[in-house]
Design an enzyme around this catalytic site. Structure first.
Site, PDB file in Angstrom:
ATOM      1  N   ASP A  67       0.691  -1.579   0.093  1.00  0.00           N
ATOM      2  CA  ASP A  67      -0.037   0.157   0.218  1.00  0.00           C
ATOM      3  C   ASP A  67       1.154   1.677  -0.161  1.00  0.00           C
ATOM      4  OD1 ASP A  67       0.651  -0.054   2.413  1.00  0.00           O
ATOM      5  OD2 ASP A  67      -1.137  -1.154   3.437  1.00  0.00           O
ATOM      6  N   ASN A 136      -8.074  -3.850  14.546  1.00  0.00           N
ATOM      7  CA  ASN A 136      -8.990  -4.225  13.764  1.00  0.00           C
ATOM      8  C   ASN A 136      -9.387  -4.720  12.640  1.00  0.00           C
ATOM      9  OD1 ASN A 136      -7.762  -3.054  11.842  1.00  0.00           O
ATOM     10  ND2 ASN A 136      -9.488  -0.546  11.171  1.00  0.00           N
ATOM     11  N   HIS A 138      -7.721  -4.813   9.908  1.00  0.00           N
ATOM     12  CA  HIS A 138      -6.969  -4.738   8.248  1.00  0.00           C
ATOM     13  C   HIS A 138      -6.121  -5.426   8.644  1.00  0.00           C
ATOM     14  CE1 HIS A 138      -4.166  -0.610   9.794  1.00  0.00           C
ATOM     15  NE2 HIS A 138      -3.712  -2.258   9.695  1.00  0.00           N
ATOM     16  N   GLU A 143      -9.507  -2.438   5.404  1.00  0.00           N
ATOM     17  CA  GLU A 143     -10.655  -1.940   6.593  1.00  0.00           C
ATOM     18  C   GLU A 143     -12.351  -2.771   6.136  1.00  0.00           C
ATOM     19  OE1 GLU A 143      -8.992  -0.962   8.476  1.00  0.00           O
ATOM     20  OE2 GLU A 143      -8.541   1.483   8.295  1.00  0.00           O
TER      21      GLU A 143
HETATM   22  C1  F6R Z   1       1.624  -1.810   6.106  1.00  0.00           C
HETATM   23  C2  F6R Z   1      -0.049  -1.922   6.302  1.00  0.00           C
HETATM   24  C3  F6R Z   1       0.101  -2.799   7.642  1.00  0.00           C
HETATM   25  C4  F6R Z   1       0.386  -2.657   8.888  1.00  0.00           C
HETATM   26  C5  F6R Z   1      -1.145  -2.514   9.851  1.00  0.00           C
HETATM   27  C6  F6R Z   1       0.098  -3.519  10.569  1.00  0.00           C
HETATM   28  O1  F6R Z   1       1.862  -2.288   4.832  1.00  0.00           O
HETATM   29  O2  F6R Z   1      -0.332  -2.760   5.494  1.00  0.00           O
HETATM   30  O3  F6R Z   1      -1.396  -3.328   7.312  1.00  0.00           O
HETATM   31  O4  F6R Z   1       0.850  -4.040   8.125  1.00  0.00           O
HETATM   32  O5  F6R Z   1      -1.306  -1.484  10.188  1.00  0.00           O
HETATM   33  O6  F6R Z   1       0.922  -1.854  11.554  1.00  0.00           O
HETATM   34  P1  F6R Z   1       1.927  -1.992  12.719  1.00  0.00           P
HETATM   35  O7  F6R Z   1       3.341  -3.442  11.880  1.00  0.00           O
HETATM   36  O8  F6R Z   1       2.856  -0.859  12.727  1.00  0.00           O
HETATM   37  O9  F6R Z   1       1.447  -2.407  13.960  1.00  0.00           O
END
Ligand code: F6R
Length: 244
Positions: A67, A136, A138, A143
């Site tokens: 992303d 959540n 994701h 989401e």
């Molecule tokens: C990052 C992404 C997100 C993260 C997720 C966890 O490219 O797509 O899905 O993997 O938000 O983030 P952290 O590792 O910061 O807790």
């Protein structure tokens, strides 16, 4: 799903690095799907160190990130392109033409989503996709409520996600409201998936990912349908699992 509980974050990062190294050792022209965020930082550090020691080459590897924010210039220090440059791209021998992220600055964002999806397909698909997990549920920036049939698309970021990511920005209002993300179908098309989960704040999300009925209200439950998922969770993240 193949679940491994790691002693702590260092142990998780070492094992995650070994997994990626194993992938590249088995196929030097591997296509890797990469994540940003706090969780994979240790893995990237270890990969960079192995390269530095001359034990690992990315020369024939291609990468596709999950992303990118919409609206942040690519040179912005908090763009995911900048994150990848800081943590991996500038430290290993990946060829610049082989590192791909969605372009959140594209004039036609819908066309950009189609371009990214086609690029992935033309590269033969992802061999190993690294994922983190959102509180959540994701995965990528998919989401709650995202259809499992989604391919690369534009998303409105959930307020919880913006709050979680506000730690990197000066203030929450600076966190972009939109992003481009690989869809759930795109992620599930990877031949193998490696999920990294660290910290007590992720314990509930990990339990839901594994034990909740498959529902797009908790996107990570989609992984229950994939035949080749490895989960590396540290003890803190695993503390709400049955038997822990
Ligand atoms: C990052 C992404 C997100 C993260 C997720 C966890 O490219 O797509 O899905 O993997 O938000 O983030 P952290 O590792 O910061 O807790």
């Amino acid at each position: 799903m193949d679940m491994h509980i790691c002693k702590n974050y260092e142990d998780l990062s070492t094992k995650a690095c070994a997994h990626v190294v194993g992938q590249i050792a088995g196929k030097e022209n591997s296509v890797l799907g990469l994540a940003t965020g706090g969780t994979p930082e240790g893995m990237y550090k270890n990969l960079a160190e192995q390269h530095e020691k001359g034990e690992l080459s990315f020369q024939h590897v291609t990468t596709f990130n999950l992303d990118e924010y919409i609206g942040l210039p690519t040179y912005h220090p908090l763009s995911y392109r900048a994150y990848m440059k800081a943590h991996l791209f500038s430290k290993v021998d990946l060829s610049a033409v082989n590192t791909h992220l969605p372009d959140g600055q594209a004039a036609d964002l819908t066309a950009e989503c189609a371009r990214y999806e086609a690029l992935l397909r033309d590269a033969g698909g992802v061999d190993l996709q690294v994922l983190g997990l959102g509180h959540n549920g994701h995965i990528g920036f998919n989401e709650p409520g995202t259809p499992f049939s989604s391919t690369t698309h534009i998303v409105e970021l959930d307020e919880k996600t913006r709050e979680a990511n506000a730690r990197y920005f000066e203030k929450k209002s600076d966190v972009p409201r939109k992003a481009i993300t690989m869809g759930i179908e795109t992620i599930l098309a990877a031949r193998e998936i490696l999920v990294l989960i660290s910290g007590a704040d992720k314990a509930e999300a990990l339990r839901e990912m594994l034990y909740r009925e498959i529902t797009n209200e908790f996107p990570a439950t989609a992984l229950q349908q994939h035949p080749n998922v490895t989960i590396l969770a540290d003890e803190q993240a695993a503390k709400e699992l049955p038997g822990q």
